[in-house]
Design an enzyme around this catalytic site. Sequence first.
Site, PDB file in Angstrom:
ATOM      1  N   CYS A 356       0.796  -1.234   0.000  1.00 34.81           N
ATOM      2  CA  CYS A 356       0.000   0.000   0.000  1.00 34.81           C
ATOM      3  C   CYS A 356       0.830   1.286   0.000  1.00 34.81           C
ATOM      4  O   CYS A 356       0.571   2.165  -0.825  1.00 34.81           O
ATOM      5  CB  CYS A 356      -0.989   0.055   1.159  1.00 34.81           C
ATOM      6  N   ARG A 385       6.222 -11.509   5.248  1.00 28.69           N
ATOM      7  CA  ARG A 385       5.646 -11.390   6.586  1.00 28.69           C
ATOM      8  C   ARG A 385       6.253 -12.449   7.466  1.00 28.69           C
ATOM      9  O   ARG A 385       6.415 -13.589   7.051  1.00 28.69           O
ATOM     10  CB  ARG A 385       4.121 -11.551   6.533  1.00 28.69           C
ATOM     11  N   GLN A 403       0.996 -10.861  -3.785  1.00 30.18           N
ATOM     12  CA  GLN A 403      -0.414 -10.483  -3.832  1.00 30.18           C
ATOM     13  C   GLN A 403      -0.771  -9.932  -5.208  1.00 30.18           C
ATOM     14  O   GLN A 403       0.029  -9.222  -5.814  1.00 30.18           O
ATOM     15  CB  GLN A 403      -0.694  -9.398  -2.802  1.00 30.18           C
ATOM     16  N   ASP A 405      -2.340  -7.351  -6.029  1.00 35.57           N
ATOM     17  CA  ASP A 405      -2.735  -6.258  -5.152  1.00 35.57           C
ATOM     18  C   ASP A 405      -3.095  -5.014  -5.947  1.00 35.57           C
ATOM     19  O   ASP A 405      -2.413  -4.671  -6.900  1.00 35.57           O
ATOM     20  CB  ASP A 405      -1.544  -5.941  -4.229  1.00 35.57           C
ATOM     21  N   HIS A 407      -4.620  -0.843  -5.352  1.00 36.34           N
ATOM     22  CA  HIS A 407      -5.145   0.242  -4.533  1.00 36.34           C
ATOM     23  C   HIS A 407      -5.855   1.207  -5.434  1.00 36.34           C
ATOM     24  O   HIS A 407      -5.299   1.665  -6.428  1.00 36.34           O
ATOM     25  CB  HIS A 407      -4.018   0.887  -3.733  1.00 36.34           C
ATOM     26  N   LYS A 488     -15.121  -3.906   5.237  1.00 35.89           N
ATOM     27  CA  LYS A 488     -14.571  -4.749   4.175  1.00 35.89           C
ATOM     28  C   LYS A 488     -15.505  -5.896   3.827  1.00 35.89           C
ATOM     29  O   LYS A 488     -16.407  -6.240   4.581  1.00 35.89           O
ATOM     30  CB  LYS A 488     -13.217  -5.322   4.605  1.00 35.89           C
ATOM     31  N   HIS A 534      -8.369  -1.036  -0.769  1.00 30.80           N
ATOM     32  CA  HIS A 534      -7.393  -2.110  -0.965  1.00 30.80           C
ATOM     33  C   HIS A 534      -8.156  -3.306  -1.479  1.00 30.80           C
ATOM     34  O   HIS A 534      -9.230  -3.591  -0.978  1.00 30.80           O
ATOM     35  CB  HIS A 534      -6.761  -2.586   0.353  1.00 30.80           C
TER      36      HIS A 534
END
Length: 659
Positions: A356, A385, A403, A405, A407, A488, A534
């Site tokens: 992000c 992680r 990911q 991913d 945004h 979410k 996200h």
Amino acid sequence: MSISVQLPDGSSRELGAGATAADLAADIGPGLAKAALIATIDGEQVDLNVELTDGTTVALITDRQDEGLETIRHSTSHVLAQAVLELWPGSTFAIGPPIEHGFYYDFELPGGSTFTDEDLERIDAKMREIIDADQPFIRSEMSASDALELMADHQYKRETIERVTTDSGDGLGVHDDDLSEEVSADGTVSFYRNTDAFIDLCRGPHVPSTGRLGHFKLMSVAGAYWRGDEKRPMLQRIYGTAWANKKDLKAHLHRLEEAAKRDHRKLANELDLVSWPAELGPGLAVWHPKGALVRKIIEDYSRDRHEHGGYEFAYTPHIAKSNLWETSGHLDFYADGMYPPMEMDGATYYPKPMNCPFHVMIYKSSQRSYRDLPMRIFELGTVYRYELSGAVHGLLRSRGFTQDDSHIFTTRENLQEELTSLLDFVLSILRAFGFHDFQAKLSTRPTEKSVGDDEIWDMATEGLRQALENHGLDYIVDDGGGAFYGPKIDVDVKDAIGRAWQLSTIQADFNLPERFELEYVASDGERKRPVMIHRALLGSVERFFGVLLEHYAGAFPVWLAPMQVQVLPVAEVHADYAETVRARLADAGCRVDVVDATDPLGKRVRAGKTEKVPYVLVVGDDDVANSTLGVNARGQDVERDVAVDAFMERIAADIDNKV
RNA sequence: GCCCGAGUAGCUCAGUCGGUAGAGCAAUUCACUCGUAAUGAAUAGGUCAGGAGUUCAAUUCUCCUCUCGGGCUCCA
């Protein structure tokens, strides 16, 4: 309909159609309240879960099998505790609730010793003795002080008694539905006794007597922290599975075997897709050519869909200086999940746990106008992680993962519309990979602290809800389960054998735009703050690959299969024809190979089938003469004399077919 | 990280009550050229996860480490 109920005292009672527990109240004395009864409805055995309050008022009757099952499991866990306490004098017991498929019970053995697998056999034998003795479960109630005295030797029970009899302030006592203790507002607790030697603190209900049980299996021993808290003592937990009858138990054990056959780690090895060399460390995989090919197809498809879905691509580094993570708040809230820092040139760098902040940097790189929004930044971003070494699990849980991913930066006004079209996009992609059974969860504003004004929370939550409703998607609401920065949606998919996997997540964020002071110039010339969304669809590419492997049990659909077609010449003289066929298929964009005739045909067919190749083609004299093929489609019978042209059409359709 | 269990050839597994190991598949070579789920023969392949200790001798017993599996916890 006729209902026949067997009462705890052994007598039975006939009830007419529409009977409720009220009809039973007179037959069950206060001492036997909260008994689960076994009844027959039209001759078929059902478990009735009858709950009576203070022996007079009827609270509930149900013929739902699963509630009866819960009772069976819970009662079996009591029998487990009874067996362990008998076999290990001086041991103490903590909690033993029913869980999905079974039950567990936590113990502490004298001198901190532990259970072995052989112990499980002894315990099992003892449990069957108790069941054969057909001991009745008898309920009693007592004051907290009497209960504490009764459980003088069992500190965990005492702790539980104290907890459940302490008022939480709302006058209703402590709410602790996950645990199976009696929870009380008036300072009393309930117990179930089945012999003079064994009595357990318990809310109930239970089956009338231990003779009702028996279709169980003790599965494993594990360590478990008391109340799930790492800082509390570790107890010895025994897991078991329990069912209403022998058939269900067998079916469950069979399902476990089926799931084991689909284990992605096993398939990854058998199909030569991925391995986890011990030299690399826990949770770190290398992708072999075939696995990498499938992954590339997945990633290419994702990129293609994003490119056509209004997304812009980005690449960002894997590490960044600590000040980025301070601004984003990750160092405050997420430090435990981050890899340790690296010191370089007087600065501190961290591997990224999330993408992000980098995408935020792209947004901030120039002044944005409302005309630029929504701005959708997409990246297959690899994040790191720190997972506990004991928690890593093949591709499903690793320390580095990628990911899909994105945004999305949008105006408040466009938020709802964006969320709706986003869910559309999510489902369309999941369907393409062969998932059709979805379960969504909408998580709303937490009651504790949260950021953002009421209006925006309402808009975002409503937008998410609308999106779910528009799709007629089955969803549950987790009230207050959202993050502090926004509501979410999580989407679970069900796989081929009914297991749910959480894949997609769509999350509104009112926090990062504040922290990074994001702005855009609105149509009236004013500077305003955008909202951030996200979202990850596959979640993690690695994990998604693992889920796909288990879903398809390794038999990928044609468009994902690393090898789509093998051509087997019956003998060497057919090699030229096989090569002609191969070339035609390859020209049509097919992943195809010839397996030449050094091994016997049967062996080569077997190898192709074992590798789960969708089409194994056999070509011999007849085929050379007639331009035909012998076709072994995966999972189907052999077809002979299929025209090459006809097969070309078929494979072209298959390659296109995103399930 | 913590609790329990496991680690023998590329894979799946036997075996050694302490005297340094064996099978099937896979690989390599030769023969076979075959119409649908394992052709035959031969060869090669292992510091028995790594380290330390006990012992005349350790793959085997003990301890430590690493990795894996099942849990706790957490989540994509």
